[in-house]
Write an enzyme that holds these catalytic residues in place. Structure first.
Site, PDB file in Angstrom:
ATOM      1  N   ASP A  36      -1.164   9.041 -91.245  1.00  0.00           N
ATOM      2  CA  ASP A  36      -1.373   7.879 -91.950  1.00  0.00           C
ATOM      3  C   ASP A  36      -2.234   7.230 -90.200  1.00  0.00           C
ATOM      4  O   ASP A  36      -1.963   7.590 -89.395  1.00  0.00           O
ATOM      5  CB  ASP A  36       0.042   7.283 -92.990  1.00  0.00           C
ATOM      6  N   LYS A  65     -10.140   1.834 -96.851  1.00  0.00           N
ATOM      7  CA  LYS A  65      -9.711   2.551 -96.400  1.00  0.00           C
ATOM      8  C   LYS A  65      -8.912   3.495 -97.380  1.00  0.00           C
ATOM      9  O   LYS A  65      -8.062   3.144 -97.314  1.00  0.00           O
ATOM     10  CB  LYS A  65      -9.925   4.082 -95.581  1.00  0.00           C
ATOM     11  N   MET A 175       3.888  -5.387 -97.598  1.00  0.00           N
ATOM     12  CA  MET A 175       2.879  -5.117 -98.613  1.00  0.00           C
ATOM     13  C   MET A 175       1.927  -6.103 -99.411  1.00  0.00           C
ATOM     14  O   MET A 175       1.643  -5.841-100.216  1.00  0.00           O
ATOM     15  CB  MET A 175       2.252  -3.433 -99.251  1.00  0.00           C
TER      16      MET A 175
END
Length: 245
Positions: A36, A65, A175
């Site tokens: 990642d 992406k 997030m």
């Protein structure tokens, strides 16, 4: 089928030296590393020799992406079946909003041996880096970690924001940059006081770290004023207002 194996490695929240010793050993022993973009992925050459290792970028950037999870699963199985030692390097901990269990299931279905190396999760370590304890004696005896990837009211969300506003303790949101205004408004509408302390830590545990403090009501405007972007963790609760060094 070859004798390959897969190891899911939690890379921690930021700088490479927050990787565990077991995680570093798994990376050193790997033939292939699927990485990642968060955690120590960009700093591998700081602590290990990459000679002969294949590094595959499988980043999932917020609102950018995206390498499909199905593609990642297929790569893990493909390389392991070819007899390679595969390390799947993930930011934070593989099982804290990291889709790690999906990868474990994919390996199990393919008959590929898979093990998990825990990592330091950003939900606790990043607030600590900003001087915010998620619990504190006499202040908060519980904390809840939630994903803010989906806004309150979204049919796909599994978060009960009304309940969070009532339960007390500390709320840690990861997030949740894009949906910070909707989240703050939902919590206030559910009777969490607008004056509740809040803190946000961007790029936690890296040289680019920034920390800001505000109230719940002002949190969305702070994000706009300071151009806060991902990755960022924000904390809502009395612990965010504690004095710190």
């Amino acid at each position: 089928m070859g004798s390959g194996r897969v190891t899911l490695v939690g890379g921690g929240p930021g700088d490479w030296d927050l990787l565990t010793l077991r995680g570093a050993r798994a990376l050193q022993e790997a033939d292939v590393i699927l990485a990642d973009h968060l955690g120590p992925a960009a700093q591998l050459d700081n602590f290990m020799d990459l000679t002969g290792k294949e590094i595959i970028d499988v980043s999932k950037l917020p609102y950018g992406k995206q390498v499909a999870q199905e593609r990642i699963n297929a790569l893990l199985v493909e390389h392991a079946r070819a007899g390679r030692a595969v390390a799947r390097l993930k930011g934070g901990d593989p099982f804290v909003f990291g889709r790690g269990y999906e990868e474990v299931e994919a390996c199990a279905a393919a008959g590929v041996p898979c093990s998990v190396v825990p990592g330091v999760t950003s939900s606790v370590s990043v607030p600590a880096a900003g001087g915010v304890p998620v619990t504190q004696r006499g202040v908060a005896h519980s904390f809840t970690v939630v994903s803010g990837h989906l806004p309150p009211g979204d049919a796909r969300s599994l978060v009960d924001w009304d309940a969070l506003a009532r339960v007390g303790g500390t709320i840690v949101v990861i997030m949740g940059v894009r949906n910070v205004r909707a989240i703050a408004e939902a919590l206030i509408d559910a009777a969490l006081p607008p004056t509740t302390p809040a803190a946000v830590i961007q790029n936690g545990e890296t040289p680019a770290q920034r920390t800001f403090r505000s109230t719940l009501a002002d949190l969305p405007d702070l994000f706009e004023r300071e151009s806060v972007g991902s990755p960022a963790v924000y904390v809502i609760g009395e612990v965010a207002g504690l004095a710190h060094a």
